[in-house]
Scaffold this motif. Structure first.
Motif, mmCIF file in Angstrom:
data_model
loop_
_atom_site.group_PDB
_atom_site.id
_atom_site.type_symbol
_atom_site.label_atom_id
_atom_site.label_comp_id
_atom_site.label_asym_id
_atom_site.label_seq_id
_atom_site.Cartn_x
_atom_site.Cartn_y
_atom_site.Cartn_z
ATOM 1 N N LEU A 14 39.680 45.328 48.938
ATOM 2 C CA LEU A 14 40.470 46.436 48.431
ATOM 3 C C LEU A 14 40.138 47.677 49.255
ATOM 4 C CD1 LEU A 14 40.081 45.740 44.607
ATOM 5 C CD2 LEU A 14 41.919 45.043 46.134
ATOM 6 N N PRO A 15 41.045 48.104 50.141
ATOM 7 C CA PRO A 15 40.781 49.217 51.050
ATOM 8 C C PRO A 15 40.274 50.474 50.335
ATOM 9 C CG PRO A 15 42.859 48.182 51.599
ATOM 10 C CD PRO A 15 42.403 47.591 50.291
ATOM 11 N N GLY A 16 39.315 51.128 50.975
ATOM 12 C CA GLY A 16 38.740 52.339 50.415
ATOM 13 C C GLY A 16 37.637 52.094 49.412
ATOM 14 N N THR A 17 37.295 50.808 49.194
ATOM 15 C CA THR A 17 36.245 50.445 48.243
ATOM 16 C C THR A 17 35.342 49.394 48.884
ATOM 17 O OG1 THR A 17 37.358 48.542 47.230
ATOM 18 C CG2 THR A 17 37.920 50.717 46.353
ATOM 19 N N ASP A 18 34.306 49.025 48.147
ATOM 20 C CA ASP A 18 33.462 47.900 48.541
ATOM 21 C C ASP A 18 33.800 46.671 47.708
ATOM 22 O OD1 ASP A 18 32.083 49.395 50.417
ATOM 23 O OD2 ASP A 18 30.541 50.015 48.996
ATOM 24 N N VAL A 19 34.969 46.665 47.089
ATOM 25 C CA VAL A 19 35.347 45.612 46.139
ATOM 26 C C VAL A 19 36.165 44.521 46.822
ATOM 27 C CG1 VAL A 19 36.610 45.136 43.998
ATOM 28 C CG2 VAL A 19 35.317 47.266 44.238
ATOM 29 N N LEU A 20 35.796 43.282 46.505
ATOM 30 C CA LEU A 20 36.548 42.105 46.950
ATOM 31 C C LEU A 20 37.301 41.555 45.750
ATOM 32 C CD1 LEU A 20 33.703 40.395 48.974
ATOM 33 C CD2 LEU A 20 35.629 41.684 49.900
ATOM 34 N N HIS A 21 38.518 41.115 45.979
ATOM 35 C CA HIS A 21 39.330 40.498 44.925
ATOM 36 C C HIS A 21 39.600 39.065 45.344
ATOM 37 C CE1 HIS A 21 43.190 39.440 42.954
ATOM 38 N NE2 HIS A 21 42.547 39.941 41.914
ATOM 39 N N GLY A 22 39.124 38.134 44.530
ATOM 40 C CA GLY A 22 39.294 36.723 44.854
ATOM 41 C C GLY A 22 40.247 36.033 43.919
ATOM 42 N N THR A 23 40.984 35.074 44.471
ATOM 43 C CA THR A 23 41.880 34.242 43.683
ATOM 44 C C THR A 23 41.546 32.793 43.983
ATOM 45 O OG1 THR A 23 43.608 35.916 43.881
ATOM 46 C CG2 THR A 23 44.287 33.731 43.125
ATOM 47 N N CYS A 24 41.203 32.052 42.944
ATOM 48 C CA CYS A 24 40.866 30.635 43.071
ATOM 49 C C CYS A 24 42.147 29.810 43.156
ATOM 50 C CB CYS A 24 40.053 30.206 41.855
ATOM 51 S SG CYS A 24 39.558 28.461 41.867
ATOM 52 N N HIS A 25 42.024 28.585 43.617
ATOM 53 C CA HIS A 25 43.186 27.693 43.693
ATOM 54 C C HIS A 25 43.805 27.433 42.334
ATOM 55 C CE1 HIS A 25 41.138 24.063 42.162
ATOM 56 N NE2 HIS A 25 40.072 24.587 42.750
ATOM 57 N N CYS A 26 43.046 27.670 41.245
ATOM 58 C CA CYS A 26 43.577 27.436 39.899
ATOM 59 C C CYS A 26 44.327 28.642 39.353
ATOM 60 C CB CYS A 26 42.450 27.056 38.942
ATOM 61 S SG CYS A 26 41.353 28.420 38.483
ATOM 62 N N GLY A 27 44.278 29.760 40.094
ATOM 63 C CA GLY A 27 44.973 30.963 39.654
ATOM 64 C C GLY A 27 44.064 31.990 39.007
ATOM 65 N N ALA A 28 42.816 31.630 38.712
ATOM 66 C CA ALA A 28 41.876 32.588 38.132
ATOM 67 C C ALA A 28 41.551 33.661 39.166
ATOM 68 C CB ALA A 28 40.603 31.877 37.692
ATOM 69 N N GLU A 29 41.300 34.881 38.678
ATOM 70 C CA GLU A 29 40.988 35.990 39.560
ATOM 71 C C GLU A 29 39.650 36.596 39.187
ATOM 72 O OE1 GLU A 29 44.334 38.607 39.178
ATOM 73 O OE2 GLU A 29 45.555 37.383 40.527
ATOM 74 N N HIS A 30 38.991 37.198 40.180
ATOM 75 C CA HIS A 30 37.655 37.759 39.986
ATOM 76 C C HIS A 30 37.442 38.869 40.996
ATOM 77 C CE1 HIS A 30 33.418 37.559 38.847
ATOM 78 N NE2 HIS A 30 33.077 37.504 40.122
ATOM 79 N N THR A 31 36.681 39.887 40.629
ATOM 80 C CA THR A 31 36.316 40.930 41.579
ATOM 81 C C THR A 31 34.804 41.012 41.682
ATOM 82 O OG1 THR A 31 36.405 42.641 39.876
ATOM 83 C CG2 THR A 31 38.381 42.341 41.219
ATOM 84 N N ALA A 32 34.322 41.380 42.856
ATOM 85 C CA ALA A 32 32.889 41.523 43.101
ATOM 86 C C ALA A 32 32.682 42.380 44.334
ATOM 87 C CB ALA A 32 32.235 40.159 43.295
ATOM 88 N N GLU A 33 31.532 43.043 44.396
ATOM 89 C CA GLU A 33 31.191 43.805 45.590
ATOM 90 C C GLU A 33 30.401 42.955 46.577
ATOM 91 O OE1 GLU A 33 29.400 47.584 44.827
ATOM 92 O OE2 GLU A 33 31.022 48.222 43.517
ATOM 93 N N ASP A 34 29.767 41.913 46.087
ATOM 94 C CA ASP A 34 28.920 41.056 46.914
ATOM 95 C C ASP A 34 29.705 39.816 47.357
ATOM 96 O OD1 ASP A 34 26.900 39.564 48.089
ATOM 97 O OD2 ASP A 34 25.829 39.185 46.216
ATOM 98 N N PRO A 35 29.889 39.621 48.667
ATOM 99 C CA PRO A 35 30.645 38.452 49.136
ATOM 100 C C PRO A 35 30.007 37.121 48.729
ATOM 101 C CG PRO A 35 30.077 39.900 50.987
ATOM 102 C CD PRO A 35 29.465 40.489 49.760
#
Length: 64
Positions: A14-35
């Motif tokens: 997410l530009p301008g942040t340290d946040v990553l937004h992940g989407t799993c193959h099942c459609g679930a979503e999650h955010t985290a700062e740590d890769p």
């Protein structure tokens, strides 16, 4: 080379942040700062993956 599983994982920064937004193959979503935390969450599928109204093919969610 091994065969493809057909599972697609997506991680967007997410530009301008340290946040990553992940989407799993099942459609679930999650955010985290740590890769590392993001990939651990994705690879832990289906633990912690509860997209509303979606049951991935081959997975069973028992009602309690």
């Amino acid at each position: 080379m091994s065969g493809s599983t057909g599972e697609v994982y997506r991680v967007d920064w997410l530009p301008g942040t340290d946040v990553l937004h992940g989407t799993c193959h099942c459609g679930a979503e999650h955010t985290a700062e740590d890769p590392v935390a993001m990939w651990e969450w994705m690879l832990a599928h289906p633990e912690g993956h509860t997209p509303e109204g979606h049951t991935p093919e081959g997975h069973r969610h028992d009602l309690v």
